[in-house]
Design an enzyme around this catalytic site. Structure first.
Site, PDB file in Angstrom:
ATOM      1  N   ASP A 115      -0.357  45.576  -0.289  1.00  0.00           N
ATOM      2  CA  ASP A 115       0.131  44.451   0.527  1.00  0.00           C
ATOM      3  C   ASP A 115       1.408  43.835  -0.051  1.00  0.00           C
ATOM      4  OD1 ASP A 115      -2.293  45.025   1.633  1.00  0.00           O
ATOM      5  OD2 ASP A 115      -3.029  42.974   1.619  1.00  0.00           O
TER       6      ASP A 115
ATOM      7  N   GLU B 168      -6.732  41.071   9.658  1.00  0.00           N
ATOM      8  CA  GLU B 168      -6.257  40.748   8.313  1.00  0.00           C
ATOM      9  C   GLU B 168      -4.804  40.261   8.334  1.00  0.00           C
ATOM     10  OE1 GLU B 168      -8.510  43.347   5.318  1.00  0.00           O
ATOM     11  OE2 GLU B 168      -7.286  44.761   6.423  1.00  0.00           O
TER      12      GLU B 168
HETATM   13  C1  FRU Z   1      -5.170  44.343   3.424  1.00  0.00           C
HETATM   14  C2  FRU Z   1      -6.202  43.750   2.500  1.00  0.00           C
HETATM   15  C3  FRU Z   1      -6.133  42.242   2.531  1.00  0.00           C
HETATM   16  C4  FRU Z   1      -6.681  41.858   1.193  1.00  0.00           C
HETATM   17  C5  FRU Z   1      -6.235  43.014   0.316  1.00  0.00           C
HETATM   18  C6  FRU Z   1      -7.233  43.448  -0.704  1.00  0.00           C
HETATM   19  O1  FRU Z   1      -4.651  45.550   2.987  1.00  0.00           O
HETATM   20  O2  FRU Z   1      -7.481  44.200   2.831  1.00  0.00           O
HETATM   21  O3  FRU Z   1      -6.828  41.670   3.597  1.00  0.00           O
HETATM   22  O4  FRU Z   1      -6.182  40.616   0.793  1.00  0.00           O
HETATM   23  O5  FRU Z   1      -5.946  44.101   1.156  1.00  0.00           O
HETATM   24  O6  FRU Z   1      -6.776  44.493  -1.479  1.00  0.00           O
END
Ligand code: FRU
Length: 422
Positions: free
Chosen positions: A46, A285
């Site tokens: 992310d 997300e």
């Molecule tokens: C998206 C996600 C987010 C979370 C992170 C955890 O790729 O699932 O929602 O904060 O990755 O690694």
């Protein structure tokens, strides 16, 4: 005045049935398997570009800055019985050891690793999960909103400062984490209601219309796991043969909203969800906004595997549009899908972030490759920035128009910092 007495918009099963996986206007071009890797010793996923509360992506003293979820690649630990490095196992394990790091660059694409934002031991839980870094002022102060996960899931923030020089960017502070809120069990599902609950990914913003500070975040609709009802409203107008929903009651994703007491953002009130996906998808997300043409474009990322029985859609970014912050929203392109992976490479990218200039950044997850001397397909793990693409938002529709360089995240505005006098 913003109407805070609103009903969530329901993303219906009928809407999601309109998702068309390989529509070229909403499909990310194939990512080639010979992609470059930002750092051979790290996985990044992310990506959180530095921005202001109005959404503008900014550089400081000419340095672009991104924050990333990051894990150190661990070949020693993930070696299989044949003595080979099992990179897939290492990659799949990354969420449990996620740390927020930062990178800087002069050209918005040659990223130099800056290190961790918080030192080990500062963040109160075992995982540092996604959020949003906000440049507050010309002193270089930054509020990093993020998620403290395991135990629990708490939306938190930590304040620090970016310091620039001719050589690069360093961080100062980021040593005092303030918890903001957790799921309440009234609007948003708690761990007690569902051990697989999702509650994370804060994205704060100032509403261009009322000037107040809000944030969107990922949640699930409150209620014990399996008790959600897929009624007429959640179903929508489905064609014959689409009334059986299997185990769809287990999917209850939603995009949450909270409002801050003032622009400092230290005290927050939880509000009802803006968009719910009960019986449609379990994960909405990293929600975030683009404000354009007097419209609120609300984006969220979601997965193929989190769709409910009887529905299907690609990993990618989905969008909802409204003339008002609190809705009602319309799913973009009728279905919600804005940019998905092609079905031939369903996991090539994820965690798309749509920026106000129409550029969309994401990371490479895995890309298929031919196994040497065999007809079988293998895949190459990414853990690095994907090619940026550009989309155009036109009313309720979006169009993919351009592919750019890997990890190209140019600033929209440069902020010249006032040097600190010692
Ligand atoms: C998206 C996600 C987010 C979370 C992170 C955890 O790729 O699932 O929602 O904060 O990755 O690694």
């Amino acid at each position: 005045m913003t109407n805070l007495n609103y009903q969530p918009t329901i993303w219906t099963r009928a809407d999601a049935l309109k998702v068309y996986e390989n529509d070229p206007t909403t499909t990310q071009p194939l990512v080639s398997a010979d992609f470059p890797v930002m750092d051979e010793n790290l996985f990044i996923w992310d990506t959180m570009p530095l921005r202001q509360l109005d959404g503008t992506i900014v550089s400081v003293d000419g340095w672009s800055v991104i924050f990333t979820l990051t894990a150190i690649r661990s070949p020693e630990e993930f070696t299989n019985e044949q003595g080979e490095y099992d990179i897939t196992a290492d990659w799949n394990d990354r969420h449990g050891r996620a740390r927020i790091c930062f990178w800087y660059s002069r050209d918005g694409k040659s990223w130099v690793f800056g290190g961790r934002v918080m030192e080990e031991g500062v963040s109160p839980t075992s995982r540092e999960w996604a959020g949003t870094p906000i440049l507050l002022n010309k002193k270089g102060e930054v509020d990093l909103y993020y998620t403290c996960v395991t135990p629990g899931a708490t939306i938190a923030k930590v304040r620090g400062r970016l310091v620039t020089s001719d050589e690069g960017v360093t961080v100062e502070g980021f040593d005092n984490v303030k918890s903001l809120f957790e799921a309440d069990g009234e609007y948003y599902q708690t761990e007690a209601q569902n051990q697989y609950w999702n509650f994370r990914d804060p994205s704060p913003f100032i509403d261009p219309v009322d000037g107040k500070l809000y944030m969107v975040f990922e949640g699930n609709v409150a209620g014990d796991r399996g008790t959600h009802v897929i009624g007429e409203a959640e179903m929508g107008d489905v064609p014959p043969g689409h009334t059986e929903v299997g185990g769809a009651r287990y999917q209850a994703g939603c995009i949450g909203l909270a409002v801050a007491k003032d622009l400092h953002g230290d005290e927050w009130e939880i509000l009802p969800p803006l968009v719910t996906a009960v019986g449609v998808n379990d994960q909405t997300e990293r929600p975030h906004y683009v404000f354009q043409d007097d419209k609120y474009y609300l984006f969220t990322i979601s997965h193929k595997f989190t769709y409910s029985d009887g529905l299907n859609g690609p990993d990618g970014v989905y969008g909802f549009v409204s003339e008002n912050l609190t809705g009602p929203y319309r799913p973009m392109n009728s279905s919600g899908l804005v940019l998905g992976n092609p079905s031939s490479q369903p996991y090539q990218t994820y965690s798309h972030c749509v920026m106000p200039n129409g550029l969309v950044t994401s990371f490479i997850d895995s890309v298929p490759v031919q196994k040497p001397n065999s007809k079988d397909l293998d895949y190459r793990i990414g853990g690095t920035e994907a090619p940026t693409v550009r989309i155009k938002l036109k009313g309720d529709r979006s169009f993919l128009v351009e592919t750019l360089d890997y990890g190209y995240i140019p600033a929209m505005e440069d902020v010249v910092l006032r040097k600190k006098h010692k």
